[in-house]
Design an enzyme around this catalytic site. Structure first.
Site, PDB file in Angstrom:
ATOM      1  N   HIS A  18       0.845  -1.201   0.000  1.00  9.32           N
ATOM      2  CA  HIS A  18       0.000   0.000   0.000  1.00  9.32           C
ATOM      3  C   HIS A  18       0.882   1.254   0.000  1.00  9.32           C
ATOM      4  O   HIS A  18       0.628   2.194  -0.743  1.00  9.32           O
ATOM      5  CB  HIS A  18      -0.881   0.041   1.256  1.00  9.32           C
ATOM      6  CG  HIS A  18      -1.965  -0.995   1.293  1.00  9.32           C
ATOM      7  ND1 HIS A  18      -2.193  -1.792   2.378  1.00  9.32           N
ATOM      8  CD2 HIS A  18      -2.897  -1.343   0.374  1.00  9.32           C
ATOM      9  CE1 HIS A  18      -3.215  -2.606   2.125  1.00  9.32           C
ATOM     10  NE2 HIS A  18      -3.653  -2.357   0.920  1.00  9.32           N
ATOM     11  N   LYS A  42     -18.046  -6.559   7.864  1.00  5.40           N
ATOM     12  CA  LYS A  42     -16.787  -7.278   8.095  1.00  5.40           C
ATOM     13  C   LYS A  42     -16.336  -7.079   9.530  1.00  5.40           C
ATOM     14  O   LYS A  42     -16.586  -6.034  10.114  1.00  5.40           O
ATOM     15  CB  LYS A  42     -15.690  -6.699   7.182  1.00  5.40           C
ATOM     16  CG  LYS A  42     -15.698  -7.234   5.776  1.00  5.40           C
ATOM     17  CD  LYS A  42     -14.410  -6.817   5.091  1.00  5.40           C
ATOM     18  CE  LYS A  42     -14.437  -7.036   3.598  1.00  5.40           C
ATOM     19  NZ  LYS A  42     -13.287  -6.409   2.932  1.00  5.40           N
ATOM     20  N   ARG A  91      -1.381  -5.896  -8.227  1.00  2.90           N
ATOM     21  CA  ARG A  91      -0.202  -6.703  -7.916  1.00  2.90           C
ATOM     22  C   ARG A  91       0.037  -7.728  -9.022  1.00  2.90           C
ATOM     23  O   ARG A  91       1.043  -7.730  -9.685  1.00  2.90           O
ATOM     24  CB  ARG A  91      -0.386  -7.424  -6.588  1.00  2.90           C
ATOM     25  CG  ARG A  91      -0.354  -6.503  -5.398  1.00  2.90           C
ATOM     26  CD  ARG A  91      -0.933  -7.147  -4.200  1.00  2.90           C
ATOM     27  NE  ARG A  91      -2.306  -7.546  -4.443  1.00  2.90           N
ATOM     28  CZ  ARG A  91      -3.124  -8.023  -3.535  1.00  2.90           C
ATOM     29  NH1 ARG A  91      -2.697  -8.221  -2.315  1.00  2.90           N
ATOM     30  NH2 ARG A  91      -4.367  -8.325  -3.834  1.00  2.90           N
ATOM     31  N   SER A 129      -3.129  -7.667   2.651  1.00  5.90           N
ATOM     32  CA  SER A 129      -3.504  -7.483   4.057  1.00  5.90           C
ATOM     33  C   SER A 129      -3.949  -8.807   4.664  1.00  5.90           C
ATOM     34  O   SER A 129      -3.650  -9.100   5.826  1.00  5.90           O
ATOM     35  CB  SER A 129      -4.643  -6.466   4.177  1.00  5.90           C
ATOM     36  OG  SER A 129      -4.189  -5.201   3.830  1.00  5.90           O
TER      37      SER A 129
HETATM   38  O1  PNS Z   1      -8.819  -2.994   0.076  1.00  5.54           O
HETATM   39  P1  PNS Z   1     -10.101  -3.499  -0.488  1.00  5.54           P
HETATM   40  O2  PNS Z   1     -10.798  -4.399   0.506  1.00  5.54           O
HETATM   41  O3  PNS Z   1      -9.925  -4.157  -1.823  1.00  5.54           O
HETATM   42  O4  PNS Z   1     -11.051  -2.205  -0.682  1.00  5.54           O
HETATM   43  C1  PNS Z   1     -12.332  -2.337  -1.190  1.00  5.54           C
HETATM   44  C2  PNS Z   1     -13.107  -0.996  -1.208  1.00  5.54           C
HETATM   45  C3  PNS Z   1     -13.255  -0.447   0.203  1.00  5.54           C
HETATM   46  C4  PNS Z   1     -12.380  -0.002  -2.069  1.00  5.54           C
HETATM   47  C5  PNS Z   1     -14.497  -1.353  -1.821  1.00  5.54           C
HETATM   48  O5  PNS Z   1     -15.072  -2.378  -1.091  1.00  5.54           O
HETATM   49  C6  PNS Z   1     -15.452  -0.177  -1.889  1.00  5.54           C
HETATM   50  O6  PNS Z   1     -15.297   0.698  -2.713  1.00  5.54           O
HETATM   51  N1  PNS Z   1     -16.440  -0.152  -0.991  1.00  5.54           N
HETATM   52  C7  PNS Z   1     -17.445   0.883  -0.943  1.00  5.54           C
HETATM   53  C8  PNS Z   1     -18.788   0.393  -1.471  1.00  5.54           C
HETATM   54  C9  PNS Z   1     -18.950   0.643  -2.961  1.00  5.54           C
HETATM   55  O7  PNS Z   1     -18.795   1.737  -3.450  1.00  5.54           O
HETATM   56  N2  PNS Z   1     -19.277  -0.442  -3.710  1.00  5.54           N
HETATM   57  C10 PNS Z   1     -19.509  -0.348  -5.140  1.00  5.54           C
HETATM   58  C11 PNS Z   1     -18.248  -0.604  -5.930  1.00  5.54           C
HETATM   59  S1  PNS Z   1     -17.767  -2.274  -5.872  1.00  5.54           S
END
Ligand code: PNS
Length: 173
Positions: A18, A42, A91, A129
């Site tokens: 990150h 979660k 990645r 993570s």
């Molecule tokens: O590090 P991660 O877990 O891959 O992050 C995921 C994240 C937080 C970026 C994603 O879950 C997110 O954007 N959540 C907010 C809800 C949302 O907008 N969902 C619609 C798009 S999938």
């Protein structure tokens, strides 16, 4: 015109991967907001406050980086801060499918917001993570996988977590 981007994620915990993406993004954008997603469904290892603290301490040397949290739709949050770019790290090819889907959904919801993908450094390409969490929970050395300020925060979270089953056990005899 100042270019603002957001870098969203769970950051549970933030890793060196990150941090590598953050550093790359600081060279491309005038301002970067790291946005910690709050997902009540979660059960994270680190609380939202711990994740924010971990990111703030790890990025204190970047003058153009801020850390915030958001809940709800990512594109709504992007709009609320006036960001037109969403940064995500890539990645390996395994990330592509999920990232592609997320970028397309976000574009459908907000066609004026674009996703920008940055490749992480090769030697961090295996880091996630969830792997760090697993190593940490199983007692392995995670100190070379996360930025230095994150180590004591993860240690504190592990300790707090270890106390929960003990309490449950005593309640049920
Ligand atoms: O590090 P991660 O877990 O891959 O992050 C995921 C994240 C937080 C970026 C994603 O879950 C997110 O954007 N959540 C907010 C809800 C949302 O907008 N969902 C619609 C798009 S999938």
């Amino acid at each position: 015109m100042k270019m603002l981007a957001i870098y969203p994620g769970s950051f549970d915990p933030p890793t060196l991967g990150h941090l590598d993406v953050i550093e790359r993004a600081t060279h491309l954008f005038d301002r970067l907001i790291i946005a910690v997603g709050v997902n009540s469904a979660k059960r994270p290892l680190l609380t939202t406050d711990q994740r924010i603290e971990a990111l703030r301490l790890s990025t204190a040397h970047f003058p153009n980086v801020e850390v915030a949290s958001f809940s709800g739709l990512l594109v709504e949050y992007a709009r609320s801060v006036g960001a037109k770019s969403i940064v995500r790290g890539l990645r390996a090819t395994a990330d592509f499918e999920y990232e592609f889907q997320m970028a397309m959904i976000n574009r459908r919801l907000a066609s004026d917001v674009d996703s920008v993908f940055l490749m992480t450094r090769w030697d961090y390409s295996y880091l996630s993570s969830s792997m760090v969490r697993e190593v940490a929970v199983l007692g392995g050395d995670y100190s070379t996988l996360v930025p230095e300020p994150v180590v004591p925060i993860v240690a504190a979270a592990l300790e707090a977590r270890d106390h929960i089953p003990a309490m449950e056990t005593s309640q049920h005899g």
